[in-house]
Motif scaffolding. Structure first.
Motif, short mmCIF file in Angstrom:
data_model
loop_
_atom_site.label_atom_id
_atom_site.label_comp_id
_atom_site.label_asym_id
_atom_site.label_seq_id
_atom_site.Cartn_x
_atom_site.Cartn_y
_atom_site.Cartn_z
N ALA A 113 57.33 185.63 104.69
CA ALA A 113 58.71 185.41 104.28
C ALA A 113 59.19 186.61 103.46
N MET A 114 60.49 186.85 103.54
CA MET A 114 61.09 187.90 102.74
C MET A 114 61.15 187.44 101.28
N ARG A 115 60.55 188.22 100.38
CA ARG A 115 60.52 187.85 98.97
C ARG A 115 61.82 188.30 98.30
N VAL A 116 62.50 187.35 97.67
CA VAL A 116 63.84 187.60 97.14
C VAL A 116 63.85 187.38 95.63
N HIS A 129 70.05 176.72 95.55
CA HIS A 129 69.70 175.76 96.60
C HIS A 129 70.08 176.30 97.98
N ALA A 130 71.27 176.89 98.10
CA ALA A 130 71.70 177.44 99.39
C ALA A 130 70.80 178.59 99.83
N LEU A 131 70.42 179.45 98.88
CA LEU A 131 69.58 180.59 99.22
C LEU A 131 68.16 180.14 99.58
N GLN A 132 67.66 179.12 98.91
CA GLN A 132 66.35 178.59 99.25
C GLN A 132 66.33 177.96 100.64
N GLY A 133 67.50 177.58 101.12
CA GLY A 133 67.58 176.96 102.44
C GLY A 133 67.60 177.97 103.59
N VAL A 134 67.63 179.27 103.29
CA VAL A 134 67.63 180.29 104.34
C VAL A 134 66.20 180.43 104.88
N ALA A 135 66.01 180.07 106.14
CA ALA A 135 64.68 180.13 106.73
C ALA A 135 64.16 181.56 106.75
N GLY A 136 62.91 181.74 106.33
CA GLY A 136 62.31 183.06 106.32
C GLY A 136 62.46 183.80 105.02
N ALA A 137 63.12 183.19 104.03
CA ALA A 137 63.30 183.81 102.72
C ALA A 137 62.59 182.97 101.65
N HIS A 138 62.04 183.63 100.65
CA HIS A 138 61.34 182.95 99.57
C HIS A 138 61.82 183.52 98.23
N ILE A 139 62.42 182.68 97.40
CA ILE A 139 62.90 183.09 96.08
C ILE A 139 61.69 183.20 95.15
N VAL A 140 61.39 184.42 94.72
CA VAL A 140 60.19 184.62 93.89
C VAL A 140 60.50 184.52 92.41
N ARG A 154 58.18 193.47 85.83
CA ARG A 154 57.03 194.29 86.22
C ARG A 154 55.94 193.50 86.92
N GLY A 155 55.89 192.21 86.72
CA GLY A 155 54.90 191.40 87.42
C GLY A 155 55.41 190.79 88.71
N VAL A 156 56.62 191.17 89.12
CA VAL A 156 57.25 190.57 90.30
C VAL A 156 57.21 191.56 91.47
N GLN A 157 56.95 191.06 92.66
CA GLN A 157 57.05 191.85 93.88
C GLN A 157 58.12 191.20 94.77
N ALA A 158 59.07 192.01 95.23
CA ALA A 158 60.17 191.48 96.03
C ALA A 158 60.55 192.48 97.10
N ALA A 221 74.37 182.71 101.28
CA ALA A 221 73.31 182.42 102.25
C ALA A 221 73.50 183.24 103.53
N SER A 222 74.75 183.43 103.94
CA SER A 222 75.03 184.22 105.13
C SER A 222 74.64 185.68 104.92
N LEU A 223 74.95 186.22 103.74
CA LEU A 223 74.55 187.60 103.42
C LEU A 223 73.04 187.76 103.46
N LEU A 224 72.34 186.81 102.85
CA LEU A 224 70.88 186.89 102.83
C LEU A 224 70.32 186.77 104.24
#
Length: 344
Positions: A113-116, A129-140, A154-158, A221-224
């Motif tokens: 999944a794309m890390r966001v 909630h809308a962004l979490q509903g985009v298939a293939g994306a993962h809110i980190v 610094r501890g996040v990878q996206a 969500a459409s942009l993402l």
């Protein structure tokens, strides 16, 4: 510290005449004068003799601008950026080129999944909630926009950073760019309330997607989703690529000589191969220097550059095979094109 200050002072001393500065930058003196007169890229001093004099700092800035112009950036936009931002742009392009020229990784090495990373206080629970509903994306993570954000991240990878900001200033743009590099993200979506043209241009040249606020959760969500499609297509394609293509084997004169030396048979395969080689070489150059600045365009055009180079090399091998079959000697290898030499 004193040595650093001495060096900075020395670098600011005007000492090079126009002809010397132009030679160091590898541009004609006439081009340098046009850049100064029309775009004010540097502000040289004038000696009592009337000659323009350039400092080492001026020359360094001109070298950066020359590199970025050669990569397809507009001189009018570059002239308005300070030297630090020009250097950051050069470093980013070099980083992308190094990544794409590295040995290919295994096809399953990319995340599923794309890390966001969400940045800013404008994201409401409905937005999240809308962004979490985009298939293939993962809110980190969802971070605020305070002064300690870079340290927290610094501890996040996206793979992508989504930003909601009211007022977008140059220092904010620089901070966003540093944050993207900290987390390793190549994709940025920035939704802003107010910003100057200069600030927006500084983000566009770094392939950020820009939109005016406010956006509804569905619009976010459409942009993402659109950014995710770009990420997936490149992530799927890039690992399958081989190394960079070899430099061009034949120049225009060699192609003409080779095809003219082959016997005219029922078909005209040598001429068609020469045309394909020429077109692929032109597209290879175009992909390297493309001026359009669409989302992820640096990575995309680097990918297209490699594909076009590989196709061009295959067609060159085919033409050489036909020439040997016809008993025609091959010309001496062409000198590597500038772009090929740089890439290799």
């Amino acid at each position: 510290m004193n040595e650093d200050l001495h060096w900075q002072d020395d670098a600011a001393v005007p000492r090079y005449r126009s002809s010397a500065a132009a030679r160091m930058v590898n541009i004609p003196v006439a081009t340098l004068r046009v850049w100064e007169r029309r775009y004010r890229v540097v502000g040289p001093s004038q000696a009592p003799s009337g000659h323009r004099l350039y400092s080492s700092q001026d020359v360094r800035r001109l070298v950066l601008i020359k590199q970025l112009v050669d990569q397809g950036n507009g001189i009018g936009m570059l002239a308005r950026l300070d030297t630090a931002r020009l250097q950051a742009m050069v470093d980013e392009v070099a980083g992308v080129a190094a990544t794409l020229s590295a040995p290919p990784s295994a096809p399953d090495s990319r995340p599923d999944a794309m890390r966001v990373l969400l940045l800013g206080s404008g994201f409401t629970p409905r937005h999240v909630h809308a962004l979490q509903g985009v298939a293939g994306a993962h809110i980190v993570a969802h971070l605020g926009d305070g002064a300690d954000t870079e340290l927290t991240a610094r501890g996040v990878q996206a793979d992508a950073v989504l930003v909601e900001v009211g007022a977008l200033h140059m220092d904010t743009a620089q901070r966003l760019w540093r944050l993207a590099r900290v987390v390793g993200a190549r994709h940025q979506i920035v939704v802003y309330g107010f910003a100057s043209t200069q600030v927006l241009e500084s983000l566009r040249v770094r392939s950020a997607v820009l939109r005016r606020a406010p956006l509804t959760p569905d619009e976010w969500a459409s942009l993402l989703h659109d950014e995710l499609r770009s990420w997936q297509s490149l992530a799927d394609a890039t690992p399958t690529l081989a190394q960079l293509a070899p430099p061009p084997r034949f120049d225009a004169d060699a192609l003409y000589t080779l095809t003219q030396a082959m016997p005219r048979v029922a078909c005209e395969c040598p001429q068609h191969l020469a045309q394909l080689i020429t077109l692929l070489g032109q597209f290879e150059t175009y992909s390297a220097d493309c001026e359009s600045r669409q989302p992820a365009d640096v990575t995309l055009h680097a990918y297209l550059f490699r594909v076009a180079g590989q196709a061009r090399a295959l067609m060159e091998d085919a033409l050489a095979t036909v020439a040997r079959a016809e008993g025609v000697p091959l010309p001496a290898p062409a000198r590597a094109a500038a772009r090929g030499e740089a890439a290799s």
